[in-house]
Enzyme design. Structure first.
Site, PDB file in Angstrom:
ATOM      1  N   HIS A 114       0.775  -1.259  -0.068  1.00  0.00           N
ATOM      2  CA  HIS A 114      -0.080   0.223  -0.155  1.00  0.00           C
ATOM      3  C   HIS A 114       0.905   1.393   0.116  1.00  0.00           C
ATOM      4  O   HIS A 114       1.058   1.878  -0.996  1.00  0.00           O
ATOM      5  CB  HIS A 114      -1.019   0.139   1.199  1.00  0.00           C
ATOM      6  CG  HIS A 114      -1.745  -1.011   1.478  1.00  0.00           C
ATOM      7  ND1 HIS A 114      -2.835  -1.413   0.808  1.00  0.00           N
ATOM      8  CD2 HIS A 114      -1.576  -2.097   2.203  1.00  0.00           C
ATOM      9  CE1 HIS A 114      -3.292  -2.589   1.013  1.00  0.00           C
ATOM     10  NE2 HIS A 114      -2.682  -3.033   2.106  1.00  0.00           N
TER      11      HIS A 114
HETATM   12  O1  RIB Z   1      -5.390  -0.086   4.825  1.00  0.00           O
HETATM   13  C1  RIB Z   1      -3.772  -0.211   4.557  1.00  0.00           C
HETATM   14  C2  RIB Z   1      -3.093   1.023   5.214  1.00  0.00           C
HETATM   15  O2  RIB Z   1      -3.535   0.800   6.732  1.00  0.00           O
HETATM   16  C3  RIB Z   1      -1.739   0.868   5.101  1.00  0.00           C
HETATM   17  O3  RIB Z   1      -1.201   2.183   5.161  1.00  0.00           O
HETATM   18  C4  RIB Z   1      -1.270   0.119   6.391  1.00  0.00           C
HETATM   19  O4  RIB Z   1      -0.001   0.387   6.643  1.00  0.00           O
HETATM   20  C5  RIB Z   1      -2.193   0.540   7.312  1.00  0.00           C
HETATM   21  O5  RIB Z   1      -1.803   1.785   7.878  1.00  0.00           O
END
Ligand code: RIB
Ligand code: CA
Length: 337
Positions: free
Chosen positions: A267
């Site tokens: 992500h």
């Molecule tokens: O949903 C994914 C996000 O939530 C990413 O930033 C992960 O690190 C958590 O913070």
């Protein structure tokens, strides 16, 4: 949203667009706001492996994946892994604006960086509160030259905007990981984790009038660390490569079980990859509103993708990336550390 913030946001809306420094030839001055988290860690490494293109002015930790004492410690561990103990790390907010903190140890492990064995950091945590650092930096640096890169819940950013609405017009761009539309939620059927944890903060940020580029699950779920990518990190034979392999290996087990996907979605590194090679992403400038009232859909990012309302577009909502180009960039940069 406070009256002062509302007034300011409308002023920013009506203001002639400030010349914002997103000039590709000059290093982008950024503040990374983060809740490490294995994917946050890879994003921080990617940024620190790209000097000359990205200048990390500071890192502000926020409570999210794990509580603040761990996210601030993990941010320092990652800076030292990158050989950059000079990067100032600040502790920010330890809880959402109004709600009880929800964490994600089930995904990231108890420490937030489960996978490899890690020693405690030796670099100091800065005295200042992270929100004060954000406000001071935006007031001190020339207007339109600082990009905010939130990788966790938006509590620090929203608190800074509430306390100092004057800084909003000085932000070059907010490039954040959060939200979901076609990919729906990952912490509830409707919401992505970062927005879910502090929906009120997200509402303040998305309504602030600052230029926003969003990396939602719609795009991050296309950045999957498949086994060959993990092996590629391991084959580097460097400490950073070995750590990234161990983190993505650990991080993958949850998503593989949940989605049956081959690999874990990386992500947060999407935010940094966008700063380095924006053309590998595509999306649509649409209106995004945040659900803050209903328990059922708390934290949902309601993206008007088909423009069926007259709500003003307020965010570039990314939907696609060139995954091969993303991993080529990530591998080449991590190998530099
Ligand atoms: O949903 C994914 C996000 O939530 C990413 O930033 C992960 O690190 C958590 O913070
Ligand atoms: Ca994160």
């Amino acid at each position: 949203m406070s009256a002062a913030l509302r007034t300011h946001a409308s002023r920013v809306d009506s203001q002639v667009e400030l010349q914002r420094n997103t000039n590709p030839r000059m290093p982008r001055n950024i503040i990374i706001d983060t809740d490490p988290g294995q994917d946050d860690a890879v994003a921080i490494l990617l940024a620190l492996a790209s000097p000359g293109e990205i200048e990390v002015l500071g890192i502000t930790a926020v409570a999210g994946n794990v509580p603040l004492p761990l996210t601030q410690k993990n941010a320092r561990i990652v800076c030292e892994l990158a050989g950059r103990p000079d990067v100032p790390v600040f502790a920010g907010c330890s809880a959402p604006l109004t709600r009880t903190l929800v964490t994600a140890e089930h995904v990231h492990g108890k420490t937030g960086l489960d996978g490899p064995q890690l020693s405690d950091p030796t670099m100091p945590l800065q005295e200042w509160h992270g929100v004060d650092f954000i406000i001071d930096t935006l007031r001190r640096e020339p207007s339109g030259t600082v990009t905010l890169c939130p990788l966790g819940p938006l509590t620090n950013i929203a608190t800074a905007f509430q306390r100092a609405p004057d800084i909003i017009a000085r932000v070059a761009e907010i490039v954040l990981m959060g939200g979901a539309y076609f990919q729906v939620g990952n912490i509830t059927p409707a919401a992505e984790f970062n927005i879910y944890v502090d929906p009120e903060a997200a509402e303040i940020v998305f309504r602030s009038g600052a230029p926003i580029t969003t990396m939602p699950l719609d795009v991050t779920h296309k950045a999957l660390t498949t086994a060959p990518h993990v092996q590629g990190f391991r084959n580097m034979g460097t400490k950073a490569g070995t750590m990234v392999a161990a983190w993505t290996d650990f991080f993958e087990r949850f998503d593989k079980e949940k989605y049956g996907s081959d690999g874990a979605p990386l992500h947060d590194p999407c935010v940094i990859a966008y700063l380095l090679e924006p053309e590998m992403f595509s999306g649509r400038h649409v209106n995004v509103e945040i659900e803050t009232k209903s328990n059922l859909t708390r934290g949902m990012t309601v993206a008007d993708w088909w423009r069926v309302t007259d709500r003003t577009p307020n965010a570039m909502f990314m939907g696609h990336l060139d995954a091969d180009r993303f991993f080529d960039l990530l591998t080449e940069r991590i190998a530099r550390l």
